[in-house]
Design a protein around this motif. Structure first.
Motif, mmCIF file in Angstrom:
data_model
loop_
_atom_site.group_PDB
_atom_site.id
_atom_site.type_symbol
_atom_site.label_atom_id
_atom_site.label_comp_id
_atom_site.label_asym_id
_atom_site.label_seq_id
_atom_site.Cartn_x
_atom_site.Cartn_y
_atom_site.Cartn_z
ATOM 1 N N LEU A 156 93.524 3.289 -25.588
ATOM 2 C CA LEU A 156 94.265 3.129 -24.337
ATOM 3 C C LEU A 156 93.669 4.009 -23.244
ATOM 4 N N LEU A 157 93.366 5.257 -23.569
ATOM 5 C CA LEU A 157 92.811 6.150 -22.560
ATOM 6 C C LEU A 157 91.454 5.649 -22.081
ATOM 7 N N ALA A 158 90.632 5.124 -22.998
ATOM 8 C CA ALA A 158 89.332 4.574 -22.600
ATOM 9 C C ALA A 158 89.501 3.339 -21.728
ATOM 10 N N LEU A 159 90.469 2.490 -22.068
ATOM 11 C CA LEU A 159 90.716 1.285 -21.282
ATOM 12 C C LEU A 159 91.231 1.644 -19.899
ATOM 13 N N ARG A 160 92.078 2.645 -19.802
ATOM 14 C CA ARG A 160 92.583 3.064 -18.499
ATOM 15 C C ARG A 160 91.448 3.588 -17.628
ATOM 16 N N ILE A 164 90.471 2.019 -13.999
ATOM 17 C CA ILE A 164 90.373 2.832 -12.775
ATOM 18 C C ILE A 164 89.024 2.612 -12.106
ATOM 19 N N LYS A 165 87.957 2.678 -12.886
ATOM 20 C CA LYS A 165 86.610 2.509 -12.321
ATOM 21 C C LYS A 165 86.438 1.113 -11.745
ATOM 22 N N ALA A 166 86.893 0.095 -12.466
ATOM 23 C CA ALA A 166 86.731 -1.282 -11.996
ATOM 24 C C ALA A 166 87.533 -1.535 -10.728
ATOM 25 N N LEU A 167 88.762 -1.040 -10.680
ATOM 26 C CA LEU A 167 89.600 -1.229 -9.493
ATOM 27 C C LEU A 167 88.991 -0.509 -8.298
ATOM 28 N N HIS A 168 88.555 0.719 -8.498
ATOM 29 C CA HIS A 168 87.968 1.482 -7.385
ATOM 30 C C HIS A 168 86.673 0.825 -6.916
ATOM 31 N N ASP A 169 85.805 0.446 -7.844
ATOM 32 C CA ASP A 169 84.550 -0.211 -7.469
ATOM 33 C C ASP A 169 84.798 -1.547 -6.787
ATOM 34 N N VAL A 199 87.843 11.749 -11.963
ATOM 35 C CA VAL A 199 86.388 11.923 -12.031
ATOM 36 C C VAL A 199 85.893 11.539 -13.429
ATOM 37 N N ALA A 200 86.643 11.894 -14.461
ATOM 38 C CA ALA A 200 86.289 11.504 -15.825
ATOM 39 C C ALA A 200 86.284 9.986 -15.993
ATOM 40 N N ALA A 201 87.044 9.293 -15.146
ATOM 41 C CA ALA A 201 87.075 7.832 -15.189
ATOM 42 C C ALA A 201 85.900 7.198 -14.456
ATOM 43 N N GLY A 202 85.114 8.003 -13.749
ATOM 44 C CA GLY A 202 83.917 7.465 -13.119
ATOM 45 C C GLY A 202 83.833 7.613 -11.620
ATOM 46 N N LEU A 203 84.895 8.106 -10.965
ATOM 47 C CA LEU A 203 84.788 8.371 -9.528
ATOM 48 C C LEU A 203 83.946 9.622 -9.318
#
Length: 264
Positions: A156-160, A164-169, A199-203
């Protein structure tokens, strides 16, 4: 509206007919609504209704699961069935709706990661938490770890993070929030932990900082006075001892704060 309220916060458990009636009246009165996505409403109806923002990524994991029902803790019990190929369509629909995200990622990280709650209870900010409340937080974390398999929690944490990264991108706007004073989230301190989580999610650190500064001005329509450093804007500033663009953890190395022109 007559009492001056200008935003409705939606909580879980709202039936679909009540939600539809609320949304229609809110639109008529021009009062925005935001928050949770009740299971009976679902993400696509929430986006159709043009939520102002969705908190906690609520409804997104469920929207990746065919015929999802009985979701627990933002989908941790459903995550094994999630179809990640649906993510691009959800991103596109979210952007088209103009719906912001306030993912409160650190909330779920604190709940579902493998960190020992006894060690978490020794975090510096926990000195501000009443001991009886802290005991309840420890018990809640222990309950989550016991109830949900480690593989599901990690998935779940990896999917979240991926959402986050996909929505922001995909151009979906984000604002900073930690859900403080929810469990483990001490006001102020948890905002810095949230910066680290996104940031850990990719931002990038710069993108993360924007969610709590410039983006806030955009969200509230006050970007001419709030959110950036420029002549004529409100003097609400944080002076740091190190560069947060090099390491987002440096956002916590605070030398001083200026509030509306008053230096602390």
């Amino acid at each position: 509206q007559k009492a001056g309220y200008d935003l409705l916060k939606i909580h879980p458990g709202v039936p679909r007919d009540a939600f539809d009636a609320m949304a229609a009246k809110a639109d008529e009165l021009k009062i925005p609504f935001a928050g949770h996505v009740p299971e009976a409403v679902g993400l696509m109806r929430a986006l159709e209704a043009k939520y102002r923002s969705i908190d906690h990524l609520d409804g997104y994991v469920e929207a990746l699961v065919p015929n999802a029902s009985g979701s627990q803790t933002f989908g941790v019990n459903l995550v094994a069935q999630a179809d990640e190929s649906r993510i691009p369509a959800l991103v596109k629909a979210t952007r088209a709706a103009g719906t912001w995200q306030v993912p409160t990622e650190i909330l779920l990280v604190n709940w579902l990661n493998d960190e020992d709650p006894q060690a978490m209870a020794k975090w510096p900010e926990m000195r501000h938490v009443e001991p009886g409340i802290l005991t309840k937080w420890i018990a809640q974390k222990q309950g989550f770890v016991a109830k949900y398999p480690q593989a599901d929690r990690q998935k779940l944490l990896a999917l979240r993070r991926k959402l986050i990264k996909a929505l922001h991108d995909g151009g979906v706007p984000f604002a900073l929030g930690s859900d403080a004073p929810q469990t483990w989230n001490v006001p102020g301190f948890s905002a810095h932990r949230e910066l680290g989580a996104i940031v850990a999610a990719g931002l990038t650190p710069y993108e993360a900082l924007k969610t709590g500064t410039a983006n806030v001005g955009v969200y509230f329509g006050t970007q001419s006075t709030v959110g950036t450093v420029a002549a004529g804007e409100r003097a609400d500033l944080i002076l740091l001892e190190a560069n947060p663009l090099a390491n987002i953890a440096n956002s916590s190395r605070i030398a001083g704060v200026m509030v509306n022109g008053r230096w602390l």
